[in-house]
Design a protein around this motif. Structure first.
Motif, short mmCIF file in Angstrom:
data_model
loop_
_atom_site.label_atom_id
_atom_site.label_comp_id
_atom_site.label_asym_id
_atom_site.label_seq_id
_atom_site.Cartn_x
_atom_site.Cartn_y
_atom_site.Cartn_z
N VAL A 1 1.07 -1.33 -0.11
CA VAL A 1 0.50 -0.54 0.14
C VAL A 1 1.35 0.90 0.68
CG1 VAL A 1 -2.20 -0.86 0.82
CG2 VAL A 1 -0.28 0.02 2.35
N LEU A 2 2.19 0.70 0.68
CA LEU A 2 3.10 2.22 0.52
C LEU A 2 3.52 2.70 -1.10
CD1 LEU A 2 5.06 1.74 3.91
CD2 LEU A 2 3.12 4.15 3.31
N ALA A 3 3.87 1.13 -1.62
CA ALA A 3 4.14 1.69 -3.32
C ALA A 3 2.68 2.39 -3.59
CB ALA A 3 4.46 1.02 -3.87
N LEU A 4 2.14 1.76 -3.35
CA LEU A 4 0.32 2.17 -4.48
C LEU A 4 0.68 3.40 -4.46
CD1 LEU A 4 -2.06 -0.77 -3.99
CD2 LEU A 4 -1.58 0.01 -5.80
N ASP A 5 0.43 4.50 -3.21
CA ASP A 5 0.52 5.71 -2.53
C ASP A 5 1.96 5.99 -3.39
OD1 ASP A 5 -1.04 7.80 -1.27
OD2 ASP A 5 1.12 8.02 0.02
N ASP A 6 3.02 5.71 -3.57
CA ASP A 6 3.99 6.34 -4.24
C ASP A 6 3.47 6.18 -5.45
OD1 ASP A 6 5.23 7.07 -2.46
OD2 ASP A 6 6.41 4.89 -2.05
N GLY A 7 2.61 5.51 -6.09
CA GLY A 7 2.34 5.92 -7.71
C GLY A 7 2.99 4.98 -8.50
N GLU A 8 3.33 3.50 -7.58
CA GLU A 8 4.16 2.55 -8.37
C GLU A 8 2.62 1.73 -8.91
OE1 GLU A 8 7.23 0.42 -6.42
OE2 GLU A 8 7.63 2.52 -5.34
N GLY A 9 3.29 0.92 -10.17
CA GLY A 9 2.36 0.21 -10.89
C GLY A 9 2.26 -0.91 -10.33
N ALA A 10 1.07 -2.11 -9.83
CA ALA A 10 0.58 -3.41 -10.21
C ALA A 10 1.58 -4.61 -10.56
CB ALA A 10 -0.44 -3.89 -10.20
N ALA A 11 2.31 -4.02 -11.52
CA ALA A 11 3.29 -5.02 -11.87
C ALA A 11 4.15 -4.69 -11.41
CB ALA A 11 3.14 -5.13 -13.29
#
Length: 70
Positions: free
Chosen positions: A37-47
């Motif tokens: 969830v931290l990476a999602l918040d940073d805008g990284e893609g799911a893959a």
């Protein structure tokens, strides 16, 4: 359906999750979910997140949706 681009953590959650990750007794699965969830918040893609965390993109989307339902 929320896209990865529109994902944002709720107020105060980033600091809480980052603090949890510094806890040496945190379970590995919980730490992985926090990093997702931290990476999602940073805008990284799911893959990209899936590869970094060694999970499937489906797992990334699952945790994104579970977080949003909290």
């Amino acid at each position: 359906m929320t896209t990865v681009d529109a994902f944002r953590l709720k107020r105060g959650d980033r600091a809480r999750l980052e603090k949890w990750l510094k806890t040496p007794t945190m379970a590995q699965g919980e730490a992985t979910r926090a990093r997702i969830v931290l990476a999602l918040d940073d805008g990284e893609g799911a893959a990209q997140i899936a590869a970094a965390q060694r999970v499937t993109p489906k797992t990334v989307y699952r945790w994104m949706h579970r977080y949003e339902q909290m």
